[in-house]
Design a protein around this motif. Structure first.
Motif, short mmCIF file in Angstrom:
data_model
loop_
_atom_site.label_atom_id
_atom_site.label_comp_id
_atom_site.label_asym_id
_atom_site.label_seq_id
_atom_site.Cartn_x
_atom_site.Cartn_y
_atom_site.Cartn_z
N GLY A 1 4.77 7.50 0.37
CA GLY A 1 5.47 6.54 1.22
C GLY A 1 4.83 5.18 1.10
N GLN A 2 5.66 4.13 1.19
CA GLN A 2 5.16 2.77 1.10
C GLN A 2 4.99 2.18 2.49
N TYR A 3 3.96 1.36 2.65
CA TYR A 3 3.73 0.64 3.91
C TYR A 3 4.85 -0.36 4.12
N THR A 4 5.40 -0.41 5.32
CA THR A 4 6.54 -1.29 5.62
C THR A 4 6.13 -2.70 6.00
N GLY A 5 4.85 -2.91 6.27
CA GLY A 5 4.41 -4.22 6.74
C GLY A 5 4.51 -4.36 8.25
N ILE A 6 4.87 -3.26 8.92
CA ILE A 6 5.05 -3.27 10.37
C ILE A 6 4.08 -2.29 11.02
N LYS A 7 3.64 -2.63 12.20
CA LYS A 7 2.77 -1.75 12.98
C LYS A 7 3.50 -1.35 14.26
N VAL B 1 0.86 -1.18 0.00
CA VAL B 1 0.00 0.00 0.00
C VAL B 1 0.90 1.23 0.00
N PHE B 2 0.48 2.25 -0.72
CA PHE B 2 1.18 3.53 -0.73
C PHE B 2 0.24 4.61 -0.21
N ARG B 3 0.83 5.73 0.18
CA ARG B 3 0.02 6.88 0.57
C ARG B 3 0.70 8.13 0.03
N GLY B 4 -0.10 9.20 -0.10
CA GLY B 4 0.44 10.48 -0.54
C GLY B 4 -0.58 11.58 -0.26
N VAL B 5 -0.10 12.82 -0.28
CA VAL B 5 -0.96 13.99 -0.04
C VAL B 5 -1.45 14.50 -1.40
N PRO B 6 -2.77 14.57 -1.61
CA PRO B 6 -3.30 15.05 -2.90
C PRO B 6 -2.89 16.50 -3.17
N LYS B 7 -2.63 16.79 -4.45
CA LYS B 7 -2.31 18.17 -4.84
C LYS B 7 -3.53 19.07 -4.68
N ASN B 8 -4.69 18.54 -4.99
CA ASN B 8 -5.93 19.30 -4.88
C ASN B 8 -6.55 19.00 -3.51
N LYS B 9 -6.46 19.95 -2.60
CA LYS B 9 -6.95 19.74 -1.23
C LYS B 9 -8.46 19.47 -1.16
N ASP B 10 -9.22 19.97 -2.12
CA ASP B 10 -10.67 19.77 -2.10
C ASP B 10 -11.07 18.40 -2.63
#
Length: 148
Positions: free
Chosen positions: A67-73, A5-14
């Motif tokens: 950022g990519q999920y590391t598989g760790i919590k 899984v990846f995550r990121g901040v959208p360029k368009n806040k709305d």
């Protein structure tokens, strides 16, 4: 097998108002919104993509925030991603997480100054992190830590 899984901040806040709640997370401390899903780079743009009700969706994101999920919590069961910041349960030290292939590199800071760094295999890091560290945010939320 590790979930990718990846995550990121959208360029368009709305844009997040059109995203189902299970695909984004709002961070009160920084006023940032992260979207979660697959990573796609197309031409010079970067996207986080997901399927919702059998329809392909995507949001253009700021490349530096991916950022990519590391598989760790952490010790509270929160997922740890690249760029996350962890605090030791036993000291004032905190660290930034870097992830590559099957290893995590932790850069450790003490009193907001570089202390040391080390690399550890995921299989060995899992027990150490899940028992000794908790998530305090990420470098995008706490730029004051990342720049010092």
């Amino acid at each position: 097998m590790r979930e990718i899984v990846f995550r990121g901040v959208p360029k368009n806040k709305d844009y997040f108002f059109r995203i189902p709640p299970e695909y984004y997370k709002y961070h009160n401390a920084s006023n940032l919104i992260f979207v979660y899903g697959s990573f796609l780079k197309q031409n010079e743009k970067t996207f986080i993509c997901w399927y919702y009700k059998d329809v392909y969706r995507q949001a253009e994101v700021i490349q530096e925030t991916i950022g990519q999920y590391t598989g760790i919590k952490d010790c509270y069961g929160q997922s740890i991603f690249e760029g996350d910041m962890l605090r030791s349960n036993n000291s004032e030290e905190w660290c930034e997480v870097f992830y590559e292939d099957y290893a995590i590199m932790l850069i450790v800071f003490h009193n907001k100054k570089y202390h040391f760094s080390y690399t550890i295999e995921i299989s060995r890091a899992k027990d150490k992190i899940e028992n000794n560290f908790h998530l305090i945010g990420n470098v995008h939320e706490y730029e004051k830590y990342a720049k010092e």
